[in-house]
Design a protein around this motif. Structure first.
Motif, PDB file in Angstrom:
ATOM      1  N   MET A  32     109.575   1.567  25.817  1.00  0.00           N
ATOM      2  CA  MET A  32     108.725   1.057  26.905  1.00  0.00           C
ATOM      3  C   MET A  32     108.684   2.070  28.040  1.00  0.00           C
ATOM      4  O   MET A  32     109.635   2.845  28.225  1.00  0.00           O
ATOM      5  N   TYR A  33     107.581   2.034  28.802  1.00  0.00           N
ATOM      6  CA  TYR A  33     107.326   3.057  29.811  1.00  0.00           C
ATOM      7  C   TYR A  33     106.691   2.427  31.048  1.00  0.00           C
ATOM      8  O   TYR A  33     105.961   1.451  30.939  1.00  0.00           O
ATOM      9  N   TRP A  34     106.980   3.020  32.193  1.00  0.00           N
ATOM     10  CA  TRP A  34     106.265   2.679  33.417  1.00  0.00           C
ATOM     11  C   TRP A  34     105.574   3.942  33.940  1.00  0.00           C
ATOM     12  O   TRP A  34     106.203   5.000  34.084  1.00  0.00           O
ATOM     13  N   TYR A  35     104.270   3.775  34.237  1.00  0.00           N
ATOM     14  CA  TYR A  35     103.480   4.862  34.810  1.00  0.00           C
ATOM     15  C   TYR A  35     102.873   4.385  36.131  1.00  0.00           C
ATOM     16  O   TYR A  35     102.642   3.204  36.325  1.00  0.00           O
ATOM     17  N   ARG A  36     102.546   5.351  36.970  1.00  0.00           N
ATOM     18  CA  ARG A  36     101.689   5.073  38.112  1.00  0.00           C
ATOM     19  C   ARG A  36     100.442   5.951  37.990  1.00  0.00           C
ATOM     20  O   ARG A  36     100.499   7.077  37.490  1.00  0.00           O
ATOM     21  N   GLN A  37      99.317   5.402  38.434  1.00  0.00           N
ATOM     22  CA  GLN A  37      98.052   6.111  38.338  1.00  0.00           C
ATOM     23  C   GLN A  37      97.421   6.173  39.712  1.00  0.00           C
ATOM     24  O   GLN A  37      97.063   5.148  40.291  1.00  0.00           O
ATOM     25  N   ASP A  38      97.285   7.371  40.211  1.00  0.00           N
ATOM     26  CA  ASP A  38      96.627   7.611  41.491  1.00  0.00           C
ATOM     27  C   ASP A  38      95.285   8.275  41.225  1.00  0.00           C
ATOM     28  O   ASP A  38      95.130   9.000  40.232  1.00  0.00           O
ATOM     29  N   PRO A  39      94.305   8.064  42.098  1.00  0.00           N
ATOM     30  CA  PRO A  39      92.967   8.635  41.875  1.00  0.00           C
ATOM     31  C   PRO A  39      93.020  10.138  41.668  1.00  0.00           C
ATOM     32  O   PRO A  39      93.624  10.862  42.448  1.00  0.00           O
ATOM     33  N   GLY A  40      92.388  10.593  40.599  1.00  0.00           N
ATOM     34  CA  GLY A  40      92.317  12.024  40.329  1.00  0.00           C
ATOM     35  C   GLY A  40      93.619  12.654  39.877  1.00  0.00           C
ATOM     36  O   GLY A  40      93.714  13.876  39.806  1.00  0.00           O
ATOM     37  N   MET A  41      94.632  11.818  39.593  1.00  0.00           N
ATOM     38  CA  MET A  41      95.946  12.384  39.265  1.00  0.00           C
ATOM     39  C   MET A  41      96.419  12.005  37.872  1.00  0.00           C
ATOM     40  O   MET A  41      97.519  12.350  37.475  1.00  0.00           O
ATOM     41  N   GLY A  42      95.644  11.278  37.121  1.00  0.00           N
ATOM     42  CA  GLY A  42      96.097  10.862  35.802  1.00  0.00           C
ATOM     43  C   GLY A  42      97.258   9.881  35.900  1.00  0.00           C
ATOM     44  O   GLY A  42      97.442   9.221  36.910  1.00  0.00           O
ATOM     45  N   LEU A  43      98.054   9.811  34.853  1.00  0.00           N
ATOM     46  CA  LEU A  43      99.205   8.916  34.832  1.00  0.00           C
ATOM     47  C   LEU A  43     100.484   9.733  34.934  1.00  0.00           C
ATOM     48  O   LEU A  43     100.643  10.733  34.228  1.00  0.00           O
ATOM     49  N   LYS A  44     101.374   9.289  35.785  1.00  0.00           N
ATOM     50  CA  LYS A  44     102.668   9.942  35.942  1.00  0.00           C
ATOM     51  C   LYS A  44     103.760   8.973  35.488  1.00  0.00           C
ATOM     52  O   LYS A  44     103.772   7.816  35.899  1.00  0.00           O
ATOM     53  N   LEU A  45     104.687   9.480  34.671  1.00  0.00           N
ATOM     54  CA  LEU A  45     105.755   8.631  34.140  1.00  0.00           C
ATOM     55  C   LEU A  45     106.823   8.405  35.198  1.00  0.00           C
ATOM     56  O   LEU A  45     107.360   9.369  35.762  1.00  0.00           O
ATOM     57  N   ILE A  46     107.159   7.137  35.430  1.00  0.00           N
ATOM     58  CA  ILE A  46     108.172   6.793  36.427  1.00  0.00           C
ATOM     59  C   ILE A  46     109.541   6.662  35.749  1.00  0.00           C
ATOM     60  O   ILE A  46     110.500   7.335  36.108  1.00  0.00           O
ATOM     61  N   TYR A  47     109.631   5.769  34.806  1.00  0.00           N
ATOM     62  CA  TYR A  47     110.838   5.526  34.021  1.00  0.00           C
ATOM     63  C   TYR A  47     110.432   5.167  32.600  1.00  0.00           C
ATOM     64  O   TYR A  47     109.311   4.717  32.362  1.00  0.00           O
ATOM     65  N   TYR A  48     111.362   5.342  31.680  1.00  0.00           N
ATOM     66  CA  TYR A  48     111.115   4.900  30.327  1.00  0.00           C
ATOM     67  C   TYR A  48     112.413   4.376  29.718  1.00  0.00           C
ATOM     68  O   TYR A  48     113.509   4.589  30.266  1.00  0.00           O
ATOM     69  N   SER A  49     112.267   3.695  28.595  1.00  0.00           N
ATOM     70  CA  SER A  49     113.417   3.102  27.918  1.00  0.00           C
ATOM     71  C   SER A  49     113.209   3.225  26.409  1.00  0.00           C
ATOM     72  O   SER A  49     112.118   2.929  25.909  1.00  0.00           O
ATOM     73  N   VAL A  50     114.250   3.628  25.719  1.00  0.00           N
ATOM     74  CA  VAL A  50     114.150   3.776  24.264  1.00  0.00           C
ATOM     75  C   VAL A  50     114.801   2.590  23.545  1.00  0.00           C
ATOM     76  O   VAL A  50     114.872   2.584  22.311  1.00  0.00           O
ATOM     77  N   SER A  93     104.147   0.230  25.841  1.00  0.00           N
ATOM     78  CA  SER A  93     105.202   0.142  24.837  1.00  0.00           C
ATOM     79  C   SER A  93     104.739   0.834  23.561  1.00  0.00           C
ATOM     80  O   SER A  93     103.535   1.012  23.330  1.00  0.00           O
ATOM     81  N   SER A  94     105.696   1.214  22.747  1.00  0.00           N
ATOM     82  CA  SER A  94     105.352   1.847  21.467  1.00  0.00           C
ATOM     83  C   SER A  94     106.491   1.653  20.471  1.00  0.00           C
ATOM     84  O   SER A  94     107.633   1.345  20.843  1.00  0.00           O
ATOM     85  N   ARG A  95     106.165   1.872  19.212  1.00  0.00           N
ATOM     86  CA  ARG A  95     107.205   1.970  18.186  1.00  0.00           C
ATOM     87  C   ARG A  95     107.966   3.272  18.421  1.00  0.00           C
ATOM     88  O   ARG A  95     107.578   4.093  19.259  1.00  0.00           O
ATOM     89  N   VAL A  96     109.022   3.478  17.660  1.00  0.00           N
ATOM     90  CA  VAL A  96     109.742   4.742  17.733  1.00  0.00           C
ATOM     91  C   VAL A  96     108.793   5.864  17.337  1.00  0.00           C
ATOM     92  O   VAL A  96     108.233   5.843  16.245  1.00  0.00           O
ATOM     93  N   PRO A  97     108.546   6.848  18.217  1.00  0.00           N
ATOM     94  CA  PRO A  97     107.603   7.919  17.889  1.00  0.00           C
ATOM     95  C   PRO A  97     108.092   8.765  16.726  1.00  0.00           C
ATOM     96  O   PRO A  97     109.288   9.046  16.609  1.00  0.00           O
ATOM     97  N   LYS A  98     107.160   9.150  15.864  1.00  0.00           N
ATOM     98  CA  LYS A  98     107.504  10.000  14.725  1.00  0.00           C
ATOM     99  C   LYS A  98     106.550  11.179  14.690  1.00  0.00           C
ATOM    100  O   LYS A  98     105.346  11.028  14.889  1.00  0.00           O
TER     101      LYS A  98
END
Lengths: 116, 116
Positions: A32-50, A93-98
């Motif tokens: 699972m992941y948390w992102y923030r999205q600001d105008p013109g800045m795309g998505l930035k990863l804040i925290y994640y969990s495996v 959220s996602s499955r385990v990346p492969k």
């Protein structure tokens, strides 16, 4: 099929207030992941969990905290809200990346936060 | 720090026109994804490309991964108003030294408006 559910959808905070953004997924995803999205800045990863009990910082973790006590839930905590935290927040959220696989991240609809 | 630069940032065209969006980096990525995001919603995955030189087609959308795996393009043929939205590219790295975290690096996005 609920997928990734975020609450609330909108929130206005005063400087210095605290709040928790909720995120829950019903797909039994470990990641699972948390992102923030600001105008013109795309998505930035804040925290994640495996997985439950495991969290790590992303690109922009300052001012935020997370916990992962269950597979389903990944709340994001703002302790002392600042105007710089005005943004749209997305949980994913996602499955385990492969390697070589599609590696789909499923996103919630977002929480729009204003700090005034 | 890995960065992805998207161009153009904004694009407004008439229905029926063709367009290309670019995603460039000085870094090599093991795979690259394209997402589409509509207002008030989270991003939704369109495609994942994993092999240098790979071309994937999704109806009127053609995605290409550069031979050196540093860049990608999205070409839309005969654009329709339903194509309006924010297009995001996102890169992922694998291999020695890169933990299997599933982390993505996002470009800043291209806002596309297709007028009827």
């Amino acid at each position: 099929n609920a997928g990734v559910t975020q609450t609330p959808k909108f929130r206005i905070l005063k400087i210095g207030q605290s709040m928790t953004l909720q995120c829950t997924q019903d797909m039994n995803h470990n990641y699972m992941y948390w992102y923030r999205q600001d105008p013109g800045m795309g998505l930035k990863l804040i925290y994640y969990s495996v997985g439950a009990g495991i969290t790590d910082k992303g690109e922009v973790p300052n001012g935020y905290n997370v916990s992962r006590s269950t597979t389903e839930d990944f709340p994001l905590r703002l302790e002392l809200a600042a105007p710089s935290q005005t943004s749209v927040y997305f949980c994913a959220s996602s499955r385990v990346p492969k390697e070589g696989a599609k590696n789909i991240q499923y996103f919630g609809a977002g929480t729009r936060l204003s700090v005034l | 720090t890995q960065l992805l630069e998207q161009s153009p940032q904004f694009l407004s065209i008439q229905e029926g026109e063709n367009l290309t969006v670019y995603c460039n980096s000085s870094s090599v990525f093991s795979s690259l994804q394209w997402y589409r995001q509509e207002p008030g919603e989270g991003p939704v995955l369109l495609v994942t490309v994993v092999t240098g030189g790979e071309v994937k087609k999704l109806k009127r959308l053609t995605f290409q991964f550069g031979d050196a795996r540093k860049d990608s393009s999205l070409h839309i043929t005969a654009a329709q108003p339903g194509d309006t939205g924010l297009y995001l590219c996102a890169g992922r790295s694998w291999g020695p030294g890169s933990s299997n975290t599933g982390k993505l690096i996002f470009g800043q996005g291209t806002t596309l408006q297709v007028k009827p």
